[in-house]
Scaffold this motif. Structure first.
Motif, PDB file in Angstrom:
ATOM      1  N   ASN A  19      10.123  -0.904   6.344  1.00  0.00           N
ATOM      2  CA  ASN A  19       9.695  -1.449   5.052  1.00  0.00           C
ATOM      3  C   ASN A  19      10.384  -0.747   3.889  1.00  0.00           C
ATOM      4  O   ASN A  19      10.694  -1.369   2.863  1.00  0.00           O
ATOM      5  CB  ASN A  19       8.183  -1.325   4.896  1.00  0.00           C
ATOM      6  N   MET A  20      10.646   0.539   4.049  1.00  0.00           N
ATOM      7  CA  MET A  20      11.349   1.294   3.012  1.00  0.00           C
ATOM      8  C   MET A  20      12.825   0.916   2.978  1.00  0.00           C
ATOM      9  O   MET A  20      13.399   0.678   1.911  1.00  0.00           O
ATOM     10  CB  MET A  20      11.178   2.791   3.253  1.00  0.00           C
ATOM     11  N   LYS A  21      13.457   0.838   4.158  1.00  0.00           N
ATOM     12  CA  LYS A  21      14.893   0.549   4.185  1.00  0.00           C
ATOM     13  C   LYS A  21      15.204  -0.821   3.592  1.00  0.00           C
ATOM     14  O   LYS A  21      16.199  -0.986   2.867  1.00  0.00           O
ATOM     15  CB  LYS A  21      15.425   0.624   5.623  1.00  0.00           C
ATOM     16  N   LEU A  22      14.372  -1.819   3.890  1.00  0.00           N
ATOM     17  CA  LEU A  22      14.624  -3.171   3.409  1.00  0.00           C
ATOM     18  C   LEU A  22      13.972  -3.450   2.051  1.00  0.00           C
ATOM     19  O   LEU A  22      13.965  -4.590   1.588  1.00  0.00           O
ATOM     20  CB  LEU A  22      14.134  -4.195   4.434  1.00  0.00           C
ATOM     21  N   SER A  23      13.440  -2.408   1.419  1.00  0.00           N
ATOM     22  CA  SER A  23      12.803  -2.536   0.104  1.00  0.00           C
ATOM     23  C   SER A  23      11.719  -3.599   0.097  1.00  0.00           C
ATOM     24  O   SER A  23      11.536  -4.327  -0.883  1.00  0.00           O
ATOM     25  CB  SER A  23      13.861  -2.869  -0.971  1.00  0.00           C
ATOM     26  N   SER A  24      10.971  -3.675   1.193  1.00  0.00           N
ATOM     27  CA  SER A  24       9.960  -4.722   1.337  1.00  0.00           C
ATOM     28  C   SER A  24       8.656  -4.383   0.628  1.00  0.00           C
ATOM     29  O   SER A  24       7.932  -5.278   0.196  1.00  0.00           O
ATOM     30  CB  SER A  24       9.683  -4.981   2.820  1.00  0.00           C
ATOM     31  N   GLY A  25       8.349  -3.084   0.524  1.00  0.00           N
ATOM     32  CA  GLY A  25       7.104  -2.677  -0.116  1.00  0.00           C
ATOM     33  C   GLY A  25       6.334  -1.696   0.744  1.00  0.00           C
ATOM     34  O   GLY A  25       6.802  -1.264   1.799  1.00  0.00           O
ATOM     35  N   ILE A  26       5.133  -1.353   0.288  1.00  0.00           N
ATOM     36  CA  ILE A  26       4.278  -0.377   0.972  1.00  0.00           C
ATOM     37  C   ILE A  26       2.986  -1.071   1.397  1.00  0.00           C
ATOM     38  O   ILE A  26       2.246  -1.592   0.557  1.00  0.00           O
ATOM     39  CB  ILE A  26       3.945   0.816   0.056  1.00  0.00           C
ATOM     40  N   ALA A  27       2.721  -1.090   2.679  1.00  0.00           N
ATOM     41  CA  ALA A  27       1.481  -1.696   3.181  1.00  0.00           C
ATOM     42  C   ALA A  27       0.272  -0.915   2.671  1.00  0.00           C
ATOM     43  O   ALA A  27       0.320   0.309   2.512  1.00  0.00           O
ATOM     44  CB  ALA A  27       1.490  -1.732   4.703  1.00  0.00           C
ATOM     45  N   ARG A  28      -0.819  -1.617   2.473  1.00  0.00           N
ATOM     46  CA  ARG A  28      -2.024  -1.012   1.884  1.00  0.00           C
ATOM     47  C   ARG A  28      -2.882  -0.378   2.987  1.00  0.00           C
ATOM     48  O   ARG A  28      -4.033  -0.715   3.209  1.00  0.00           O
ATOM     49  CB  ARG A  28      -2.793  -2.080   1.115  1.00  0.00           C
ATOM     50  N   ILE A  29      -2.289   0.595   3.660  1.00  0.00           N
ATOM     51  CA  ILE A  29      -2.923   1.195   4.833  1.00  0.00           C
ATOM     52  C   ILE A  29      -4.234   1.921   4.488  1.00  0.00           C
ATOM     53  O   ILE A  29      -5.224   1.781   5.212  1.00  0.00           O
ATOM     54  CB  ILE A  29      -1.943   2.123   5.561  1.00  0.00           C
ATOM     55  N   PRO A  30      -4.308   2.709   3.414  1.00  0.00           N
ATOM     56  CA  PRO A  30      -5.591   3.354   3.120  1.00  0.00           C
ATOM     57  C   PRO A  30      -6.741   2.362   2.969  1.00  0.00           C
ATOM     58  O   PRO A  30      -7.832   2.571   3.506  1.00  0.00           O
ATOM     59  CB  PRO A  30      -5.318   4.106   1.814  1.00  0.00           C
ATOM     60  N   GLU A  31      -6.494   1.244   2.256  1.00  0.00           N
ATOM     61  CA  GLU A  31      -7.542   0.228   2.101  1.00  0.00           C
ATOM     62  C   GLU A  31      -7.863  -0.441   3.432  1.00  0.00           C
ATOM     63  O   GLU A  31      -9.028  -0.725   3.740  1.00  0.00           O
ATOM     64  CB  GLU A  31      -7.113  -0.843   1.094  1.00  0.00           C
ATOM     65  N   MET A  32      -6.844  -0.700   4.240  1.00  0.00           N
ATOM     66  CA  MET A  32      -7.084  -1.316   5.550  1.00  0.00           C
ATOM     67  C   MET A  32      -7.977  -0.443   6.415  1.00  0.00           C
ATOM     68  O   MET A  32      -8.933  -0.920   7.037  1.00  0.00           O
ATOM     69  CB  MET A  32      -5.749  -1.567   6.269  1.00  0.00           C
TER      70      MET A  32
END
Length: 451
Positions: A295-308
């Protein structure tokens, strides 16, 4: 009966129901399963390992990969691209996949995974050029050669460029062809037994490369056979905009309409879910495979893991394909996940131990398995060990539960054990000739890239 005794483990991180950390512990295994955990076990075994200076962990479980991409990593022409352009460019390489590429990339990718503590690999294979042969069977054969636990998938694509999709015509198939081969593979390879080494999921590639009919029929067939469903979802804003324009709804609503929600479904990435969608995932038990490096390499974004995690969404860890990661190490993924969410969420971020459990128990849950992901009597004897005397770990082992996230590990683990069999010893694969496979793989890779 094959037996293994691991004695005097310095620190045993069980990731069990009680989050136990045991010291000076022994593990005794029979025919791939843990029979006893205790101290000073008085049993004879075919093989005994002195682990008096070892940190021991449950085997890591990879929940999303594309092993064939090992042969297309670190290519300069795609290094600064985002997902859609990246895919369009690489499909022109991937359309030349064949049996030898799949065999050698699978041996290479899963070998690297095992050297970094992974004992179960899920692979999402969805590129099936005409006349390429039984590619999924080839992957299972490679897994058996290595000794890793393999969860394969019958991926698929039926929308090519002429249909508004991204891949070339030569790698898409009709819905009927895909369904027939999916049924064949499930019947041939899917093992429902406790401790199974082979399982199959159905995994159409993504909403922007498959039709609604393929998604609908895949869900029906999967539930007829009792297998799980997997695809990419909410990876990029481009995908979200594509679905809004084509279907008039956001990606998750589109998938839910087609039956793609529930405890037997997990999505790769899941970056761009909104608040309401996160609550729906939690309510329905629909899972997410977190792929931070890709996700970082492709500049896709940051998943909302803490909320999940706070909501109770099932979350596992994954490396994703080697063309968007450039490696196959869940240990690296584990530390990057810890640091990324500390940066992005501060005190709300998961701890190093939380991330470890995501890569073990959490990942096992995504795959629908209760026989792996923790170390307890009756579970599969899947584990890895690291010598705490390493220079890189001096002063770092006071918190063995978190050290893999906070400090990380450089270099291969000392031991990996899969189903009671030592598959990595002293940082080297025991089941194949690494140097020979690396030579063959490099030669084949060059031939493949120069087609």
């Amino acid at each position: 009966m094959a037996t293994l005794l691991i004695k005097n483990i310095s620190q045993l991180v069980t990731c069990d129901d009680n989050d136990r950390l045991l010291t000076n512990a022994d593990i005794y295994c029979e025919d791939g399963f843990i029979k006893e955990i205790g101290q000073n076990l008085d049993v004879a075994a075919d093989e005994t390992i002195d682990a008096s200076h070892m940190l021991c962990y449950p085997g890591l479980v990879n929940t999303h990969h594309h092993l064939y991409q090992v042969f297309s990593r670190n290519l300069p022409q795609v290094q600064n691209m985002e997902l859609f352009d990246w895919l369009r460019t690489l499909y022109e390489i991937w359309k030349n996949l064949d049996h030898d590429v799949i065999r050698l990339s699978s041996l290479t990718g899963m070998g690297e995974l095992m050297k970094n503590g992974c004992t179960t690999c899920f692979d999402h294979h969805y590129v099936f050029p005409a006349n390429a042969g039984d590619l999924i069977g080839t992957q299972f054969a490679a897994a058996d050669e290595l000794g890793i636990r393999m969860y394969a998938s019958r991926g698929s694509m039926d929308l090519s460029k002429k249909d508004g999709g991204l891949p070339p015509d030569s790698v898409v198939q009709t819905v009927d062809e895909i369904m027939a081969d999916s049924a064949r593979l499930v019947e041939k390879y899917h093992d429902t037994s406790y401790g199974a080494m082979h399982r199959i999921a159905l995994a159409p590639c993504s909403p922007f490369s498959v039709s609604a009919e393929l998604l609908r029929q895949s869900a029906i067939l999967a539930r007829q056979y009792g297998v799980r469903l997997h695809t990419h979802l909410c990876e990029t804003k481009d995908e979200e905009n594509f679905m809004l324009q084509r279907e008039g709804v956001r990606p998750l609503e589109y998938m839910a309409r087609l039956g793609w929600i529930g405890e037997d479904v997990w999505y790769a990435h899941g970056i761009h879910f909104n608040d309401e969608e996160l609550r729906l995932l939690a309510k329905t038990g629909t899972g997410v495979a977190h792929c931070p490096i890709s996700n970082m390499k492709l500049s896709s974004g940051i998943a909302r893991i803490p909320e999940m995690l706070e909501l109770g969404v099932p979350v596992g860890l994954a490396v994703d394909g080697s063309a968007s990661n450039d490696g196959s190490s869940l240990l690296e993924e584990l530390r990057v996940a810890f640091l990324l969410h500390r940066l992005n969420s501060s005190r709300l971020a998961p701890t190093g131990y939380d991330i470890l459990k995501m890569a073990t128990r959490g990942s096992a849950r995504l795959l629908g398995r209760d026989d792996i992901g923790s170390l307890a009597v009756g579970k599969c004897a899947d584990l890895f060990m690291v010598d705490e005397r390493r220079l890189e770990l001096v002063g770092a082992c006071m918190d063995a539960k978190s050290v893999l996230g906070t400090v990380g590990l450089r270099g291969a683990v000392d031991y990996t054990v899969v189903h009671g069999r030592v598959t990595v010893k002293n940082g080297r694969l025991t089941t194949i000739d690494e140097d020979k496979i690396a030579f063959e793989a490099n030669k084949k890779c060059m031939d493949y890239l120069n087609k």
